[in-house]
Design an enzyme around this catalytic site. Structure first.
Site, PDB file in Angstrom:
ATOM      1  N   ARG A  90      65.534   2.635  29.453  1.00  0.00           N
ATOM      2  CA  ARG A  90      64.619   2.262  28.359  1.00  0.00           C
ATOM      3  C   ARG A  90      65.386   1.813  27.132  1.00  0.00           C
ATOM      4  NH1 ARG A  90      62.745   7.694  25.892  1.00  0.00           N
ATOM      5  NH2 ARG A  90      64.034   9.220  26.963  1.00  0.00           N
ATOM      6  N   SER A 139      59.622   6.261  22.570  1.00  0.00           N
ATOM      7  CA  SER A 139      59.909   6.603  23.970  1.00  0.00           C
ATOM      8  C   SER A 139      60.288   5.358  24.762  1.00  0.00           C
ATOM      9  CB  SER A 139      58.678   7.238  24.630  1.00  0.00           C
ATOM     10  OG  SER A 139      58.533   8.557  24.194  1.00  0.00           O
ATOM     11  N   GLU A 163      45.270   1.104  24.331  1.00  0.00           N
ATOM     12  CA  GLU A 163      45.987   0.291  25.319  1.00  0.00           C
ATOM     13  C   GLU A 163      45.176  -0.904  25.797  1.00  0.00           C
ATOM     14  OE1 GLU A 163      45.494   3.560  25.470  1.00  0.00           O
ATOM     15  OE2 GLU A 163      47.483   4.389  25.090  1.00  0.00           O
ATOM     16  N   PHE A 185      49.523   4.561  31.558  1.00  0.00           N
ATOM     17  CA  PHE A 185      48.531   3.939  30.666  1.00  0.00           C
ATOM     18  C   PHE A 185      48.586   2.408  30.773  1.00  0.00           C
ATOM     19  CE2 PHE A 185      50.047   7.771  28.159  1.00  0.00           C
ATOM     20  CZ  PHE A 185      49.110   8.615  28.708  1.00  0.00           C
ATOM     21  N   ASP A 189      55.698  16.363  31.202  1.00  0.00           N
ATOM     22  CA  ASP A 189      54.316  16.074  30.802  1.00  0.00           C
ATOM     23  C   ASP A 189      53.288  16.208  31.921  1.00  0.00           C
ATOM     24  OD1 ASP A 189      54.486  15.721  28.072  1.00  0.00           O
ATOM     25  OD2 ASP A 189      55.161  13.643  28.251  1.00  0.00           O
ATOM     26  N   ARG A 196      62.351   6.942  32.858  1.00  0.00           N
ATOM     27  CA  ARG A 196      62.600   7.586  31.572  1.00  0.00           C
ATOM     28  C   ARG A 196      64.033   8.115  31.449  1.00  0.00           C
ATOM     29  NH1 ARG A 196      59.383   9.605  27.660  1.00  0.00           N
ATOM     30  NH2 ARG A 196      60.137  11.366  26.438  1.00  0.00           N
TER      31      ARG A 196
END
Lengths: 281, 316
Positions: B7, B34, B55, B80, B114, B164
């Site tokens: 990322r 993030s 979104e 999302f 999460d 991630r």
């Protein structure tokens, strides 16, 4: 606007209605109600207010119209055809397998600016266009037409917030307040009270126009374009199915079918209204 | 082995490309720190649009920008990006083939803490099923960088799926990259492992395990999930004894299904699919724990390869 211009726009609106009826034809379903309620608005936008040219449909400096209530696209096709965006013969082939004109707005059609029809998305697309045009410092204006039934779509309120957050003032939205949606009266299907207050509280300047009065529409568009630092909304007070007596103020012709007799009567009424206007003139 | 953040590579790539290409605009839904799109905000604030936690509006707004000539990249978590805004992607972006670049960050199980609402087991599968969409799944930071550049000259919408966590680097900065190509990372003769994203890393480790057991495994990085070229698959299956696919995604409608669907009836080799077995994720303290729980480790891949080869031995 002088009287001649007013009469011209009124006659154009009737011609657009006639085009829509021809596209729907006999025995096939078509969105007459919500197309017809926009005839005068389309006439004013395409034949007076918007800077567009059928010879240069992709000119980056053009104004844009996004029809968020995409099911009313027949009235947009009616206008685009009159302006020469595509040959008249295409009207007869609307929704046919190899025809140009799709059942809802599609980017393959000259003059159509966005794919809409899944309701609630057009304002977001319009905001994106307006932000891009602002970045490029182009003076072009973006118009977005929403339905009143469409106001229950959540995304539209996201877009309303975004437009005021970014202080978008090169965009004017409309609500076609014809008070009928697919299955009935908007107040019976799903109540959305205080529409003006809602849009005001979302940071928009809210104007009201008589939706079948070309002068009122044109004046409000001028007013909307002059507002700086915030987006403007014009609520169009309209009659669903306007121009054909038996199809007015009813959900039956939201996406209805005309039989032979009804079709003949509808064409007759449109012709009569046009003749009467010409006599007055 | 050296590991790098994908990322971070994505955010840095946007900044670097955005310098010369002023048509690039970036949209974000309050997750810029993030996804690392925040780097673009720092560099070119006038071309960065914080859209709030909305979104659907972000997807359609990006479409409008693309239709007006801009090159929008929007990012949020993969779950999302692909799920929350599916219809907006379908109607406003994919049907008109708008040049929107969608970044689904923290994909798969990589957002380990999460849990299932934020872990995406199906984002790439959904995106692959949308006509006109190109779907990329880089295996490391270096490939991510190359993909951002390749997306700029690509016509039509692209979805890129980004892990991630820091991952080992297997690709070289100085080699060519082309959307739609597969890249062999390790040569082998017994079994071919078609791997995508983080599973390239696990497949390389699996190849070591297999080598110790006397099995020569080839590892092919399928970083373009769509388009998926049949001739490329046939090139790598030729002469092998078995096929394994490995993906950090639901087995239904994923890479394994896609490869099998393209070669079924033509390539007569045992086939094993390493994937998430049609279930949602769950919270964990670390990424490795989750990969173990969901059967996505080097051991699982090596066992799948051994199983497939054994099937062939029995049949012959």
């Amino acid at each position: 606007m002088d009287d001649q211009k007013i009469r011209h726009l009124q006659a154009t609106a009737q011609q657009l209605r006639r085009n829509v009826l021809e596209m729907i034809g006999i025995g096939k379903a078509g969105h007459w109600g919500g197309s017809s309620s926009l005839a005068e608005t389309m006439a004013v936008l395409y034949f007076h207010a918007m800077r567009v040219d059928a010879r240069e449909p992709c000119n980056p400096a053009r104004d844009r119209l996004v029809l968020s209530k995409g099911h009313a696209v027949l009235i947009q096709y009616a206008a685009l055809c009159e302006l020469g965006y595509f040959p008249r013969e295409e009207l007869k082939r609307v929704k046919s397998l190899d025809g140009l004109l799709q059942g809802h707005p599609d980017l393959t059609i000259p003059g159509i600016e966005a794919v809409t029809g899944s309701l609630g998305q057009g304002l977001s697309i319009g905001v994106g266009m307006a932000l891009a045009l602002r970045l490029e410092k182009r003076p072009a204006h973006v118009f977005v037409i929403m339905g009143d039934g469409e106001q229950s779509e959540g995304q539209l309120w996201e877009a309303a917030m975004a437009a005021s957050n970014f202080e978008v003032d090169n965009l004017t939205a409309f609500i076609d307040l014809n008070r009928i949606q697919a299955t009935g009266h908007t107040d019976e299907v799903f109540r959305i009270p205080d529409l003006v207050q809602k849009w005001n509280s979302f940071g928009w300047e809210v104007l009201n126009a008589r939706g079948h009065d070309v002068t009122s529409i044109a004046e409000n568009i001028d007013k909307a374009r002059s507002i700086k630092g915030k987006p403007a909304l014009i609520i169009l007070e309209t009659i669903k199915g306007k121009g054909v007596s038996f199809a007015e103020n009813t959900a039956t012709y939201h996406n209805g079918v005309f039989d032979d007799a009804r079709f003949a009567q509808a064409m007759h009424e449109i012709a009569l209204a046009t003749d009467m206007r010409e006599e007055v003139a | 082995m050296e590991t790098k953040s994908l990322r971070l590579a994505y955010g840095e790539a946007l900044v670097e490309e955005g310098r010369a290409n002023t048509d690039i605009v970036v949209l974000e839904a309050d997750l810029g720190k993030s996804t690392m799109s925040c780097l673009f905000k720092d560099a070119y604030p006038e071309r960065y649009f914080e859209m709030g936690i909305a979104e659907q509006n972000m997807a359609s707004t990006a479409a409008g920008m693309a239709l007006a000539g801009k090159v929008p990249f929007y990012s949020t978590f993969a779950v999302f990006a692909a799920g929350r805004a599916y219809d907006q992607i379908r109607c406003a972006i994919a049907i008109p083939e708008a040049n929107v670049r969608i970044c689904g960050s923290s994909c798969g199980l990589s957002d380990f803490g999460d849990g299932k609402t934020h872990q995406s087991v199906e984002d790439a599968n959904i995106m692959c099923s949308i006509p006109n969409m190109t779907v990329l799944n880089p295996c490391d930071a270096v490939e991510t960088r190359k993909m951002v550049r390749a997306m700029l000259s690509h016509k039509g919408p692209v979805y890129i799926r980004i892990n991630r966590n820091e991952l080992p680097v297997y690709t070289a900065a100085d080699t060519d990259y082309e959307i739609g190509r597969m890249y062999r990372i390790r040569k082998g003769s017994d079994v071919v492992i078609f791997a995508t994203g983080s599973m390239v890393w696990k497949s390389m480790l699996a190849a070591d395990l297999l080598e110790a057991a006397g099995i020569s495994a080839e590892v092919v990085n399928v970083s373009s999930l769509k388009p998926l070229r049949k001739e490329e698959i046939l090139k790598y299956t030729l002469g092998k004894k078995a096929i394994v696919t490995a993906e950090e995604a639901n087995r239904i409608g994923g890479l394994g299904c896609a490869i099998a669907g393209l070669i079924i009836g033509e390539v007569h080799l045992p086939f094993a699919q390493v994937a998430i077995d049609d279930q949602f994720g769950t919270s964990a303290y670390g990424y490795d724990e989750l990969l173990e729980r969901y059967g996505l480790t080097e051991r699982h891949i090596a066992e799948a390869a051994c199983g497939a080869i054994a099937k062939r031995a029995i049949r012959h």
